[in-house]
Design an enzyme around this catalytic site. Structure first.
Site, PDB file in Angstrom:
ATOM      1  N   ARG A   1      20.121 101.977 104.378  1.00 17.58           N
ATOM      2  CA  ARG A   1      18.761 101.509 104.898  1.00 17.58           C
ATOM      3  C   ARG A   1      17.623 102.213 104.252  1.00 17.58           C
ATOM      4  NH1 ARG A   1      20.548  99.681 110.836  1.00 17.58           N
ATOM      5  NH2 ARG A   1      22.411  98.522 110.314  1.00 17.58           N
TER       6      ARG A   1
ATOM      7  N   ARG B   1      18.510 109.326 112.064  1.00 19.85           N
ATOM      8  CA  ARG B   1      17.870 108.286 111.432  1.00 19.85           C
ATOM      9  C   ARG B   1      18.204 108.391 109.849  1.00 19.85           C
ATOM     10  NH1 ARG B   1      15.376 103.487 112.720  1.00 19.85           N
ATOM     11  NH2 ARG B   1      14.869 104.339 114.982  1.00 19.85           N
TER      12      ARG B   1
ATOM     13  N   GLU C   1      20.118 104.915 121.368  1.00 18.39           N
ATOM     14  CA  GLU C   1      21.025 103.602 120.958  1.00 18.39           C
ATOM     15  C   GLU C   1      22.358 104.269 120.035  1.00 18.39           C
ATOM     16  OE1 GLU C   1      21.185 100.219 117.560  1.00 18.39           O
ATOM     17  OE2 GLU C   1      19.158 100.797 118.235  1.00 18.39           O
TER      18      GLU C   1
ATOM     19  N   SER D   1      24.946  98.315 118.944  1.00 20.83           N
ATOM     20  CA  SER D   1      24.421  97.079 119.363  1.00 20.83           C
ATOM     21  C   SER D   1      25.298  95.956 119.382  1.00 20.83           C
ATOM     22  CB  SER D   1      23.163  96.623 118.353  1.00 20.83           C
ATOM     23  OG  SER D   1      22.074  97.615 119.016  1.00 20.83           O
TER      24      SER D   1
ATOM     25  N   ARG E   1      25.571 108.944 114.738  1.00 18.50           N
ATOM     26  CA  ARG E   1      25.442 109.106 116.059  1.00 18.50           C
ATOM     27  C   ARG E   1      26.359 109.425 117.078  1.00 18.50           C
ATOM     28  NH1 ARG E   1      19.928 104.946 117.001  1.00 18.50           N
ATOM     29  NH2 ARG E   1      18.830 105.788 115.210  1.00 18.50           N
TER      30      ARG E   1
END
Length: 429
Positions: free
Chosen positions: A261, A276, A348, A351, A390
């Protein structure tokens, strides 16, 4: 993708649902485009009927020797053919414009999704585990056991910011986490393991709602291929163009893959450590289901992800995202947030979303009802099970000890050769 027929039948309901996301009403614009498209189609059909009638009369005029009428009718047929071709091209253009506009509009939230503007309005629905009392807690990259094995400077020399070079026990622990997740999902949760491509075409990105809206968030090669932002893309696109027997549903897949990303919209956010990154790894879950089963399937997938954290002894909380915080393609999303002692916050780590038939319409994925009848669109769901990097952060930070070492969770020790800790000097013991 939205069904223009549903918008035509109840435009006010469509606009009201969009307004819950904070979006302006668009039904009037869409219906005007739809009317223009339908008008062109009807005009083409009328012209075709006139051409067919004239074509039948041409022979009769020729037979009775009426040369003037024969020429008039022959000329009319030629004119109608040209008119039909023009109208069909215009209808095709109108249809493409409507499809493109529909593709820009986010999915409608499920009725039970809480209203809200941003993450502050998300609603907690579950909490598991109690964070340890640690007056020595630091972030993952500051733990003595980790410092030498997590090299951001060398990664930046190679690739720029937001990359990391892991080595030694930390790299092994990262690999162990992915293997552990895959084993649980395949051996206990009934998912089929897939090793998908990480380069996909436009059609796969479009079909899983990553294009056209989010092209800037992904990397595209000079040859026009896309590096996947998540293996949700290839796993979901397996169903594209298929009409699946109802008895073959649900289809449940999992994959461990690299993800890429550009993080175009996240400047200045989470720049420390590896929270990130431009390149990261995830174990993804994807389900393709009957519409009647999708809500239950989402809850099942959520439990699959929560169970991974419980086995790793990571405290977490689960929230349902409000309308203002949901992703573009989601009808409903549950986020699982792991406790990170170094940040003293829940962050987070997964999801789990249902898209309803939103993606299925874009990629024409349908099923054949067992009792007969017309094929219907499947429902698609996706969820992180989990984000490996993560999860590594959560394991390191929750396992850190006051002497600078890191305790390895019992569930991972077999994957680490029976070792129980990473010592403060960065060795397995």
């Amino acid at each position: 993708m939205h069904d223009i027929r549903a918008i035509r039948e109840n435009p006010d309901r469509f606009d009201a649902a969009l307004s819950r996301r904070g979006d302006a009403p668009v039904s009037a614009e869409l219906l005007a485009m739809d009317e223009a498209r339908r008008a062109k189609i009807q005009a083409a059909e009328s012209a075709q009927a006139e051409a067919n009638k004239a074509a039948k009369e041409v022979g009769a005029a020729k037979g009775r020797g009426d040369e003037d009428e024969f020429e008039r009718l022959r000329k009319l047929v030629a004119e109608k053919k040209a008119e039909i071709a023009r109208l069909n091209e215009e209808a095709k253009a109108e249809d493409a414009a409507l499809t493109a506009r529909l593709a820009e509009i986010p999915n409608l939230p499920a009725d039970d999704v809480p209203d809200g503007d941003d993450e502050d309005d998300n609603v907690e629905i579950n909490r598991w585990g109690t964070p340890r009392e640690m007056n020595f807690a630091v972030e993952h990259f500051e733990i003595p056991a980790v410092k030498d094995a997590m090299d951001f400077e060398t990664a930046a020399k190679m690739s720029g910011s937001r990359f990391v070079l892991m080595s030694g026990p930390v790299a092994r622990l990262h690999r162990a986490l992915a293997q552990f997740m895959l084993d649980i999902h395949t051996l206990e949760n009934g998912l089929t393991e897939v090793n998908p491509p990480v380069l996909v075409r436009d059609e796969a990105m479009y079909g899983t709602d990553k294009l056209p809206k989010f092209g800037d968030d992904s990397y595209r090669t000079e040859e026009g291929m896309w590096l996947i932002p998540t293996s949700e893309v290839p796993l979901t696109y397996i169903a594209a163009g298929h009409v699946i027997d109802e008895d073959y549903l649900p289809r449940r897949y999992t994959a461990h893959s690299l993800c890429f990303r550009s993080e175009a919209g996240s400047a200045g956010r989470d720049t420390s450590g590896m929270l990130r990154q431009h390149q990261f790894e995830k174990v993804e879950m994807v389900s393709v289901t009957h519409p009647d089963e999708s809500d239950a399937e989402q809850k099942r997938m959520l439990r699959c992800a929560e169970d991974i954290l419980e086995r790793l002894e990571i405290p977490y909380r689960t929230v349902v995202l409000c309308t203002g915080d949901m992703g573009f393609g989601a009808r409903r999303t549950y986020d699982i947030e792991a406790w990170l002692p170094g940040q003293k916050a829940y962050r987070e780590i997964s999801s789990v979303s249902t898209t309803g038939d939103f993606q299925a319409r874009r990629m024409n994925a349908r099923f054949k009802p067992a009792e007969g009848g017309k094929p219907q669109f499947v429902h698609t769901l996706n969820g992180s099970g989990l984000a490996v990097g993560r999860c590594l952060i959560a394991v390191l930070e929750n396992g850190q000890q006051d002497d600078g070492s890191v305790k390895i969770p019992a569930a991972l020790q077999a994957y680490m050769g029976g070792r129980t800790m990473i010592t403060a000097d960065g060795t397995l013991a």
